[in-house]
Design an enzyme around this catalytic site. Structure first.
Site, PDB file in Angstrom:
ATOM      1  CG  HIS A   1      38.625  32.102  38.530  1.00  0.00           C
ATOM      2  ND1 HIS A   1      40.159  31.914  38.189  1.00  0.00           N
ATOM      3  CD2 HIS A   1      38.630  32.295  39.662  1.00  0.00           C
ATOM      4  CE1 HIS A   1      40.748  32.248  39.439  1.00  0.00           C
ATOM      5  NE2 HIS A   1      40.013  32.310  40.258  1.00  0.00           N
TER       6      HIS A   1
ATOM      7  CB  SER B   1      39.550  26.707  38.377  1.00  0.00           C
ATOM      8  OG  SER B   1      38.424  26.537  38.230  1.00  0.00           O
TER       9      SER B   1
ATOM     10  CB  VAL C   1      39.131  24.127  32.693  1.00  0.00           C
ATOM     11  CG1 VAL C   1      39.323  23.947  31.217  1.00  0.00           C
ATOM     12  CG2 VAL C   1      37.863  24.393  33.252  1.00  0.00           C
TER      13      VAL C   1
ATOM     14  CD  GLU D   1      38.278  35.042  44.106  1.00  0.00           C
ATOM     15  OE1 GLU D   1      37.406  35.416  44.963  1.00  0.00           O
ATOM     16  OE2 GLU D   1      39.264  34.818  44.335  1.00  0.00           O
TER      17      GLU D   1
ATOM     18  CG  ASN E   1      42.643  27.414  34.908  1.00  0.00           C
ATOM     19  OD1 ASN E   1      42.321  28.120  34.990  1.00  0.00           O
ATOM     20  ND2 ASN E   1      41.898  26.268  34.666  1.00  0.00           N
TER      21      ASN E   1
END
Length: 720
Positions: free
Chosen positions: A221, A199, A268, A653, A442
């Site tokens: 993502h 993400s 994440v 995305e 991330n």
């Protein structure tokens, strides 16, 4: 409608990164004035769902349970089959309902006690929030009862669902996929839809924006497959709260959320909240502190559906050590998994309280409950506060770094058995930093802003790795740190960055070496790369060749460091690695890449968007953007090409939203794969052309906006 062209975005990013005046001007609305208080939210007097042209439900409820009921009803209409399948799995009945393909999941969930614990957690909810969970489940049931033919016969047996089913699904997703996954415990590695998660997130303070309004980017993502990671966009309004955003299907709260006052997003973070212990088996038990201990062996069984539709009972042998449930790997290794946060039943309510908080202090008080087991969480609000939190339930460990705790930990000694977790104040966090922004892509939590405000030495070495930050993460920092006076439009343009940062770091060494190679094909490839603007645009004729070369230079996932002349360094986290250590070897890799590109795509100069296609249903349009590890901030992970050299997104995305906390709030976004996957829907492929054109749609919050776009009205009555 607000359209941002790929090439325009690229030109703007290039100009700002190298310090030139912007080369592109957008047609902008007049800056929004900012009164001292946000506009009053619409206060519904009746219950109804207004569906806009993209299948987004705008749910108006007279109170919270009514809104949750409408939200469950809407999710069932848009994703009912998939939600019921997920709920059936989380009950521990996947094998009973659908057969052997679901047996491993059933065993994993039953052995870890997910269905039983979900019942306990449901009973531990506050009365008000338990009423919301019941209402959400009632909405799903009501849709299925009112529209039985729209629900697949395969999943009807899951009905009716309950509030405990909602909790079980959330518990499975958060604690036994994100925190502890069967692949990691069983030594098989995470499946692609879990391993490829990623993400982007940005929050920008008013002092760094042109209009004095905070900005927020939500940009997860995830896999494009239909499963627990599929996202759903919705808008909930009651007299007491408003929430707009997206979340994974089946969840009753919106995790990527905003309203007229504030917003949050998640990425994440890789926090190691679960430990896998290698057990030493002996005499029917296991060694622990020099003694043989017996396993706890609770009785359990499950039912397995046969090919003829009948079911058989199967005993389930569960063994538990002092660490937790025990699993056997394919090589015979006994592994016990210990998961932090199994005493935290309040994740869903905490998210709800965070996104309906009246102030940053209230938000922090909710966050500090530490019920959300993982994720970086980024916050921005209308008052101008921005925050990054490396959130999660992190065990306190007496020794060892993160690499040690990510592996198989010795299970024969109490020295490695953790029993406590860190409070929020122990974790990396940044509020209103001098740099005027926070970000995460991330990467480990060491560059959430620039300049940095803390170092890894300030925290235990087991919290996060000090490993190379991806080129996407480095680009995230640079895009924010090197751009000021941001408008919403410029913010959106920066989000579209698909620059190949690895090309910037390597081509200055590769091209001269390739130009003097005696092979004419290598020289031609070098000239092609030299003429490339280093952007993953649909018309790029060198991007596919570079991608194939980078796969050889930096490994299959583009993350290797060995080929660089200067490797990554924590001292220079956003400018390393760079250079080519062995130009001759790199030229040989280019020679191989030429052959590979021809074999896969037919020619080394095939346009990127001719091979990289966005295909959903009967929509087939060119794609742009590339792999994050090549430096593309806008991410798409592509499938292997077919026999025609065509590939499609498998990850990247999903939901993207860019929000300006003006008065009223302005927001634009897209749901790449549409807002419904129920059979017969018209809202699966209806946004993919906009993704291809980078044509963001305005997100509709104000009632008058919704009324102007409404395609269908669904009034509903809810009585608890």
């Amino acid at each position: 409608m607000l359209r941002v062209l790929h090439r325009a975005a690229s030109a703007l990013v290039m100009a700002t990164v190298i310090g030139l005046a912007p080369a592109v001007a957008f047609a902008l609305a007049e800056p929004t004035s900012t009164p001292q208080a946000p506009i009053a939210a619409y206060k519904p007097r009746s219950n109804e769902i207004l569906w806009d042209g993209y299948g987004v439900p705008h749910i108006y409820g007279v109170d919270a349970p009514s809104a949750f009921y409408g939200y469950g009803w809407a999710q069932a209409r848009s994703h009912g089959d998939n939600i019921l399948r997920l709920y059936g799995e989380a009950r521990g009945k996947g094998a009973e309902y659908w057969g052997p393909d679901y047996e491993q999941t059933t065993v994993w969930l039953l052995t870890n006690g997910v269905p039983e614990r979900a019942q306990q957690w449901y009973a531990q909810q506050s009365p008000d929030f338990r009423a919301n969970l019941d209402a959400f489940a009632a909405g799903i049931n009501a849709y299925a009862q009112q529209n039985p033919d729209d629900i697949s016969p395969e999943v009807r047996q899951v009905l009716p669902v309950s509030g405990a089913d909602v909790v079980a699904h959330a518990h499975r997703l958060m604690n036994f996929l994100y925190v502890a996954s069967p692949g990691r415990t069983l030594g098989e590695g995470d499946p692609p839809d879990l391993a490829d998660q990623g993400s982007n997130s940005w929050a920008v303070a008013p002092g760094k924006t042109a209009n004095g309004n905070a900005l927020l980017l939500q940009n997860p993502h995830l896999s494009w497959t239909t499963d627990y990671f599929t996202y759903y966009e919705a808008h909930l309004v009651t007299p007491d709260f408003e929430i707009y955003g997206a979340t994974q299907i089946g969840l009753p709260v919106i995790r990527f959320a905003f309203n007229q006052r504030m917003g949050i997003t998640n990425t994440v973070n890789g926090m190691v909240g679960a430990t896998n212990y290698r057990l030493t088996l002996q005499d029917g038990g296991y060694l622990y502190d020099g003694q043989v201990r017996p396993f706890e062996r609770p009785q359990a069984s499950y039912r397995l559906r046969q090919a003829d539709g009948t079911t058989v009972d199967k005993p389930l042998e569960i063994r538990s050590s002092v660490h937790g449930p025990v699993f056997e790997r394919a090589d015979g290794t006994a592994v016990a998994v210990r998961v932090a946060g199994l005493d935290r039943p309040g994740m869903l309510e905490q998210y709800f309280d965070m996104i309906t908080a009246d102030s940053f202090d209230d938000y922090e008080a909710a966050l500090a409950r530490m019920q959300v087991p993982t994720f970086n969480i980024v916050y921005a609000d209308r008052e101008g506060t921005i925050n990054y939190s490396f959130n999660g339930v992190a065990p306190k460990r007496a020794e060892g770094d993160i690499a040690f705790w990510q592996g198989l930990v010795p299970g024969d000694s109490s020295r490695y058995l953790w029993t406590e977790t860190h409070p929020l104040d122990d974790l990396p966090r940044v509020t209103n930093p001098p740099g005027g922004f926070v970000q995460n892509s991330n990467d480990p939590p060491w560059t959430p802003t620039w300049p940095v405000t803390y170092t890894p030495k300030d925290f235990p070495s087991y919290l996060a790795p000090q490993t190379p930050h991806s080129l996407r993460a480095q680009q995230s920092v640079r895009l924010m740190s090197e751009n000021d006076d941001l408008t919403l439009e410029r913010f959106m343009a920066l989000q579209l960055s698909h620059r190949a940062v690895m090309a910037d770091r390597t081509l200055p060494d590769l091209i001269p070496a390739a130009l003097i190679d005696p092979d004419p094909e290598v020289q031609a490839a070098a000239r092609l790369l030299a003429a490339w603007d280093r952007e993953f645009t649909s018309d790029s004729r060198a991007a596919l060749l570079f991608e194939e070369w980078a796969r050889l230079f930096a490994g299959q996932n583009f993350a290797g460091q060995a080929g660089f002349a200067t490797p990554w360094s924590l001292d220079k986290p956003v400018s390393t690695p760079y250079g080519v250590r062995d130009p001759k070897a790199a030229v040989d890799q280019l020679r191989t890449a030429i052959a590979n590109t021809k074999r896969k795509y037919g020619a080394i100069d095939r346009p990127f968007g001719d091979a990289s296609r966005m295909i959903l249903n009967d929509v087939n349009v060119p794609g742009a953007a590339g792999y994050g590890n090549l430096g593309s901030f806008r991410v798409f992970t592509w499938s292997d090409p077919d026999e025609n050299g065509v590939r499609t997104p498998v990850h990247g995305e999903t939901w993207v939203a860019m929000i300006e906390f003006s008065t009223p709030v302005r927001a634009y976004g897209l749901m790449s794969y549409g807002n419904s996957r129920q059979p017969g829907t018209t809202h699966y492929s209806d946004q993919i052309e906009r993704v291809s054109r980078a044509d963001f749609r305005e997100l509709l919050l104000r009632r008058e906006q919704v009324e102007a776009a409404v395609q269908e009205r669904t009034p509903f009555n809810f009585k608890p």
